[in-house]
Scaffold this motif. Structure first.
Motif, mmCIF file in Angstrom:
data_model
loop_
_atom_site.group_PDB
_atom_site.id
_atom_site.type_symbol
_atom_site.label_atom_id
_atom_site.label_comp_id
_atom_site.label_asym_id
_atom_site.label_seq_id
_atom_site.Cartn_x
_atom_site.Cartn_y
_atom_site.Cartn_z
ATOM 1 N N VAL A 656 -15.284 44.785 -1.734
ATOM 2 C CA VAL A 656 -15.433 43.268 -1.597
ATOM 3 C C VAL A 656 -14.958 42.805 0.002
ATOM 4 C CG1 VAL A 656 -15.209 43.101 -4.361
ATOM 5 C CG2 VAL A 656 -13.082 43.681 -2.276
ATOM 6 N N VAL A 658 -13.388 39.558 1.343
ATOM 7 C CA VAL A 658 -12.952 38.476 0.716
ATOM 8 C C VAL A 658 -12.187 37.375 1.622
ATOM 9 C CG1 VAL A 658 -11.759 39.065 -1.194
ATOM 10 C CG2 VAL A 658 -10.697 39.923 1.230
ATOM 11 N N VAL A 669 -14.012 35.714 -2.549
ATOM 12 C CA VAL A 669 -13.989 36.888 -2.605
ATOM 13 C C VAL A 669 -15.316 35.920 -2.275
ATOM 14 C CG1 VAL A 669 -15.376 38.711 -4.136
ATOM 15 C CG2 VAL A 669 -13.199 37.791 -5.040
ATOM 16 N N ASN A 670 -16.575 36.558 -0.905
ATOM 17 C CA ASN A 670 -17.364 36.879 -0.461
ATOM 18 C C ASN A 670 -18.825 37.075 -0.431
ATOM 19 O OD1 ASN A 670 -16.169 34.321 1.155
ATOM 20 N ND2 ASN A 670 -15.613 36.631 1.831
ATOM 21 N N ILE A 672 -19.653 41.081 -3.102
ATOM 22 C CA ILE A 672 -19.169 41.984 -3.664
ATOM 23 C C ILE A 672 -20.422 43.229 -4.151
ATOM 24 C CG2 ILE A 672 -18.388 43.330 -6.220
ATOM 25 C CD1 ILE A 672 -17.457 40.000 -6.717
ATOM 26 N N LEU A 699 -14.005 40.067 -11.920
ATOM 27 C CA LEU A 699 -13.066 39.577 -11.271
ATOM 28 C C LEU A 699 -12.339 38.626 -11.693
ATOM 29 C CD1 LEU A 699 -13.311 37.954 -8.477
ATOM 30 C CD2 LEU A 699 -15.348 36.829 -9.414
ATOM 31 N N CYS A 762 -14.186 46.128 -9.672
ATOM 32 C CA CYS A 762 -13.592 44.992 -8.617
ATOM 33 C C CYS A 762 -12.341 44.730 -8.351
ATOM 34 C CB CYS A 762 -14.883 43.754 -9.252
ATOM 35 S SG CYS A 762 -14.480 42.527 -7.884
ATOM 36 N N ILE A 766 -10.357 43.844 -4.936
ATOM 37 C CA ILE A 766 -10.110 42.617 -4.453
ATOM 38 C C ILE A 766 -8.140 42.486 -3.987
ATOM 39 C CG2 ILE A 766 -8.950 40.271 -4.889
ATOM 40 C CD1 ILE A 766 -11.712 39.956 -7.386
#
Length: 798
Positions: A656, A658, A669-670, A672, A699, A762, A766
């Motif tokens: 990820v 971020v 979150v930009n 994944i 997420l 995920c 993160i």
């Protein structure tokens, strides 16, 4: 998609071509066979089948979390127009059989049953807020809800047991279940490798001065499945059976439990599962079907609907068990994990439901994932009762929680040592050939694409370039990249009974009817089953008509949708039954074409062909003759059951990117990227959909989702879709799902599991990215704004 170790066997179903498996139907991006029916509204869900002349049942719920019902005042409620009957836990003649509610394989020997039988239809002993203490039946929903508000109940109240510490204090409150005086359902310790490493104890190894060491405390939340369709059923009597139409993942198990709870022969119960609007494990529990069936019977077989409200689904069905993990680890200077230990405490609430199985399953994956260089590992799994709402199964069955614990530890070690997290994980990840010695039957990693998953994900996210670019950021808004691994078994094979059945019937036009116990609940199961059936038989997938509705009077036995087992296990059954079915068809072809007696025949593109590939007779012609031939009329069909003890590991990596706004305490979150090794992919299109959905759920676990209960009353505070936050389309960025295809010899088509693994990695990825961006370590999921604010403030960033 790249194909790696090992190569497939050279047989008629999986010929070797440059080391890769190539099929005619399997591996193709076939459009979901239920897609048109669902988007046009033709698909029939439980409520769509409800007869118009039905009664409405509503559960009478306790307004305390712990205590005992002393009396009811029902006069005003019974006087409400439209009320038909009220049954309470104090009535005489109630069934008293204690049953277990989780959807697990049945064990005949009571001594070998792992599930705890701690439920009855109704009970005067209240063990959670909203417990079932009665049921009201009315002519319609309005009358039922009006009458519910007029029921008065007198209680004897006990202190609310909310934590493990309270559950262990005998002076604080009476036991939640008398047969479990210490409130501990199970406490298992698993330790491997200590003596082989030359140490007398795990503590000696963990604190060996030649290694670095650390200790950690992680927490994971009570997460609700938030499926679209509510939990509901309707029951009526017909032909001497109680018929229960229900939205469930486990129709055959629901039938058994209804029979047990009502103390009637199981054959007197018929369960029908229509299309299901999501379950994610919540419907892997027998919820209110037994109560509804009993009410129906008490009212002479009239049709009774029992549908929960959205609030009841949140508060009174199931959720992830909230858990605490206490971990320790030691490692050397060469980036090798030497030993790890993790104690997990799981809160199942007022009833066991899936109980100990969940945290034990999760800690198994904790052990498997980073076994590459490890000398020893210890896990302790403990599950206890409390007066919180009953928790149970949710997608990936304890592994997301244990992976959060494992990855918090691995992330911290890499960060503190200044190591690249991807390199550290790659060196310590599970290796090809790993065998878990604690498993009752062989559990061996027979295919392994984890290194390729890491490298591909690293490339797609731009790991190395972003690590350099983000390294020296110091402002209020910072960026980071993070990652996590996943490891998940393919079924319960080797631990519990793993069986599936199938039936195939040849229609007059040469098409095939496929009937299974495997349940479609929205995951795309029916589509891949049709592909596998078509592959075995040598027909186009369009020629396979699957029966999507399970009916226990008609459908062959299947345990249901759980453990990511259906493609893996039912696929084996399809392969075996398909071979028998195909042999019967070819035998009939030889009867019609005696010239080919003794010769090898096959089926290709719905034609019987000879060894040279020449067409002999079409399936359409053959089947029509078979139905109507005066000398040998035959409805050609085959059915069978397989039992499997094999298992394997599906693996993967999540990356990820971020953006962290420290003053606002927000994480955006930009990007994944998730790369999976699930063996051969049966349908790339549906597989990608599974990964996208799983990422969104993970997420949610990482940043938003947590059911909150009042510790004083046990009442859920945010049991609705307004206050319980799930990711929306505005929160989910562009997702990339890719697959590294390995060939697993245990899978029917070289395939492994994919249903649940996507929701595992995920959330900790993160967390790893936030650590990369800010240097702040968070140990409790979800990382809400409040927790982020407190963490940043404690670290001196605010």
């Amino acid at each position: 998609m790249a194909l790696i170790n090992p190569a497939p066997p050279a047989d008629s179903l999986a010929p070797e071509r440059a080391g890769a498996a190539r099929f005619t139907q399997v591996g193709k991006p076939v459009t979901r066979i239920d897609a048109v029916d669902k988007v046009t509204g033709r698909a029939k869900f439980t409520y769509d089948l409800l007869p118009t002349d039905h009664l409405v049942a509503k559960v009478v719920r306790s307004t305390i979390a712990s205590g005992r019902v002393l009396s009811f005042d029902l006069d005003e409620a019974l006087a409400e127009p439209g009320v038909v009957a009220i049954f309470t836990c104090l009535d005489e003649g109630l069934p008293t059989y204690q049953f277990a509610s989780p959807g697990h394989p049945w064990v005949v020997d009571p001594e070998e049953r792992g599930d705890i039988e701690d439920r009855t239809l109704m009970d005067s002993r209240v063990r959670q807020y909203g417990d079932t203490i009665g049921v009201l039946v009315a002519e319609d929903t309005v009358a039922a809800e009006r009458a519910l508000r007029k029921i008065k109940v007198e209680y004897e109240e006990y202190p609310v047991v909310f934590t493990y510490e309270q559950s262990q204090d005998p002076d604080y409150a009476p036991p939640i279940h008398e047969e479990c005086p210490n409130n501990v359902q199970a406490d298992w310790l698993t330790e491997v490798g200590v003596e082989e490493a030359g140490y007398s104890s795990m503590e000696e190894l963990l604190h060996d001065p030649q290694y670095h060491s650390g200790s950690y405390h992680m927490r994971t939340p009570r997460q609700q499945q938030a499926h679209i369709e509510l939990c509901l059923s309707f029951c009526y009597e017909e032909n001497g059976q109680i018929v229960c139409v229900t939205s469930t993942q486990i129709p055959h198990i629901v039938r058994r439990v209804i029979g047990q709870a009502l103390e009637i022969p199981w054959g007197d119960v018929r369960v029908i599962k229509p299309f299901v609007g999501g379950g994610f494990g919540n419907k892997q529990d027998v919820l209110y079907e037994p109560l509804n069936a009993w009410v129906c019977h008490k009212l002479g077989g009239r049709c009774v609907l029992l549908e929960l409200t959205r609030e009841e689904v949140f508060e009174q069905t199931r959720s992830r068990q909230p858990k605490d993990y206490y971990g320790e680890a030691c490692w050397d200077d060469d980036m090798n994990l030497v030993a790890r230990s993790c104690e997990g405490f799981s809160n199942s609430g007022g009833y066991a439901s899936h109980g100990q199985a969940i945290i034990a399953n999760g800690l198994g994956s904790f052990r498997f994932m980073y076994s590459g260089q490890e000398k020893a590992c210890r896990t302790r799994a403990l599950t206890f009762y409390s007066n919180q709402a009953t928790a149970g199964a949710m997608r990936a069955y304890g592994v997301p929680e244990a992976t959060w614990a494992a990855e918090c530890m691995v992330s911290d070690i890499a960060h503190d040592m200044g190591w690249d997290g991807a390199d550290f994980r790659a060196k310590n990840a599970i290796k090809l050939g790993y065998e878990d010695v604690t498993w009752p039957a062989p559990l061996i990693c027979q295919s392994n694409g984890i290194q390729e998953c890491i490298e591909r994900g690293r490339e797609l996210i731009g790991w190395d370039e972003k690590k350099r670019r983000y390294a020296n950021e110091t402002g209020p808004v910072r960026h980071g990249v993070g990652m996590s691994l996943l490891c998940y078994k393919c079924s319960v094979g080797g631990l519990e009974l793993e069986t599936a059945s199938a039936r195939m019937t040849l229609n007059q036009d040469g098409s095939v009817v496929l009937t299974l116990g495997a349940t479609e609940i929205g995951q795309g199961c029916d589509t891949v089953m049709c592909q596998m059936c078509a592959e075995v038989l040598g027909v186009p997938v369009e020629k396979v008509h699957i029966v999507s509705t399970q009916d226990t009077n008609i459908s062959p036995y299947g345990a249901g949708a759980y453990a990511s087992r259906q493609t893996y296990v039912t696929g084996m059954t399809i392969k075996q039954v398909g071979a028998e079915f195909k042999a019967k068809i070819l035998d009939y072809a030889r009867y019609l074409k005696p010239y080919y007696n003794g010769q090898d025949l096959d089926i290709a593109d719905s034609w019987v062909v000879d060894a040279a590939g020449r067409r002999v007779i079409s399936l359409e012609e053959l089947s029509t003759i078979a139905y109507y031939d005066r000398k040998r009329s035959d409805q050609i069909e085959a059915s069978g059951t397989t039992e499997e003890d094999v298992n394997s590991f599906c693996l993967g990596a999540c990356f990820v990117d971020v953006t962290v706004d420290i003053p606002m305490a927000t994480v955006t979150v930009n990007q994944i990227v998730q790369v999976h090794d699930s063996g051969q992919i049966i349908n790339p299109k549906t597989a990608e959909q599974q990964v996208h959905g799983g990422i969104a759920q993970s997420l949610g676990m990482g940043l938003y989702e947590e059911l909150i209960e009042d510790p004083a009353t046990g009442k859920t505070r945010n049991g609705n879709l307004l206050d319980y936050k799930i990711p929306t389309t505005m929160d989910v960025p562009d997702l990339t799902a890719e697959f590294v295809e390995t060939w697993d010899p245990t899978g029917p088509f070289g395939n492994k599991s994919l249903g649940e693994p996507p929701c595992i990695p995920c959330a900790p990825a993160i967390r790893d990215a936030v650590l990369d961006a800010t240097g702040v370590k968070f140990y409790e999921a979800p990382m809400t704004q409040q927790r982020l604010f407190e963490g940043f403030k404690a670290a001196g960033l605010l």
